[in-house]
Design a protein around this motif. Sequence first.
Motif, PDB file in Angstrom:
ATOM      1  N   VAL A 124      -2.189  12.704   1.193  1.00 29.68           N
ATOM      2  CA  VAL A 124      -1.778  11.337   1.480  1.00 29.68           C
ATOM      3  C   VAL A 124      -2.175  11.005   2.916  1.00 29.68           C
ATOM      4  O   VAL A 124      -1.838  11.748   3.839  1.00 29.68           O
ATOM      5  CB  VAL A 124      -0.251  11.153   1.283  1.00 29.68           C
ATOM      6  N   ILE A 174       1.571   4.082  -3.011  1.00 28.05           N
ATOM      7  CA  ILE A 174       1.278   5.503  -2.824  1.00 28.05           C
ATOM      8  C   ILE A 174       2.512   6.338  -3.160  1.00 28.05           C
ATOM      9  O   ILE A 174       2.422   7.336  -3.884  1.00 28.05           O
ATOM     10  CB  ILE A 174       0.773   5.784  -1.390  1.00 28.05           C
ATOM     11  N   SER A 207      -3.958   4.673   2.336  1.00 31.33           N
ATOM     12  CA  SER A 207      -3.854   3.245   2.619  1.00 31.33           C
ATOM     13  C   SER A 207      -4.762   2.959   3.807  1.00 31.33           C
ATOM     14  O   SER A 207      -4.797   3.707   4.782  1.00 31.33           O
ATOM     15  CB  SER A 207      -2.411   2.834   2.903  1.00 31.33           C
ATOM     16  N   ILE A 235       2.411  10.520   6.987  1.00 29.40           N
ATOM     17  CA  ILE A 235       2.984   9.200   6.723  1.00 29.40           C
ATOM     18  C   ILE A 235       3.215   8.511   8.062  1.00 29.40           C
ATOM     19  O   ILE A 235       3.624   9.156   9.030  1.00 29.40           O
ATOM     20  CB  ILE A 235       4.351   9.331   6.002  1.00 29.40           C
ATOM     21  N   ASP A 271      -1.507   7.919   5.086  1.00 28.26           N
ATOM     22  CA  ASP A 271      -0.776   6.651   5.146  1.00 28.26           C
ATOM     23  C   ASP A 271      -0.332   6.394   6.585  1.00 28.26           C
ATOM     24  O   ASP A 271       0.703   6.883   7.003  1.00 28.26           O
ATOM     25  CB  ASP A 271       0.432   6.711   4.214  1.00 28.26           C
ATOM     26  N   GLU A 272      -1.086   5.706   7.352  1.00 27.61           N
ATOM     27  CA  GLU A 272      -2.189   4.871   6.963  1.00 27.61           C
ATOM     28  C   GLU A 272      -3.352   5.018   7.897  1.00 27.61           C
ATOM     29  O   GLU A 272      -3.200   5.552   8.982  1.00 27.61           O
ATOM     30  CB  GLU A 272      -1.722   3.430   6.815  1.00 27.61           C
ATOM     31  N   LYS A 311       0.825  -1.220   0.000  1.00 24.41           N
ATOM     32  CA  LYS A 311       0.000   0.000   0.000  1.00 24.41           C
ATOM     33  C   LYS A 311       0.854   1.262   0.000  1.00 24.41           C
ATOM     34  O   LYS A 311       0.701   2.127  -0.864  1.00 24.41           O
ATOM     35  CB  LYS A 311      -0.932   0.010   1.228  1.00 24.41           C
ATOM     36  N   SER A 312       1.739   1.381   0.961  1.00 27.38           N
ATOM     37  CA  SER A 312       2.557   2.589   1.096  1.00 27.38           C
ATOM     38  C   SER A 312       3.513   2.753  -0.081  1.00 27.38           C
ATOM     39  O   SER A 312       3.720   3.878  -0.567  1.00 27.38           O
ATOM     40  CB  SER A 312       3.350   2.547   2.407  1.00 27.38           C
TER      41      SER A 312
END
Length: 169
Positions: A97, A17, A128, A32, A99-100, A13-14
């Motif tokens: 973003v 991304i 994510s 993040i 994450d997560e 997932k990460s």
Amino acid sequence: MKILLCGDINSGKSTLIRRLVSDMGRKPRGYITVRMPEDEGGVSHVYLYDISSPPKRIEDAQVIMRIRGDNYERHPEYMSSIAAPILEDIPEGSLVVLDELGTLEEHEERFKAAVMKILSGRYDVLASVKAQNTGFLRDIRRHPDCELYIITPENRDGLYAQLKQEYKI
């Protein structure tokens, strides 16, 4: 574009991304989380930081969880006190973003509200989402403005190509 990547730990997932963000050539906003390998004492740390101003050293980021074997020292309050303010200050139209998104923040109302505002607002999102089944994670995966993609180690390269083509990245 609001892309949710759902999969198990180490499904990619990460990484996906990061690849998409790099290809987009836009400065992302959001946060993040990074889980580091166990240290010499057998402890793994999970760090959280603002993607728009990453620390020079990961150890300078905020530790939101310490893991030693089956013992977890969790700090869900940091999702509201650190991650939520990051999200609340993002201008519309930004690439965000997340994450997560996982189980740590299940009871952090400020954080949850900030995430739902981003998902419902005028933002491009790459997120994510852990595969666990909590109310918050179910609400995210069912969000009507988002597209959910299941990622596995077997499909992650194909999914990368598909998303690049589908969203003209």
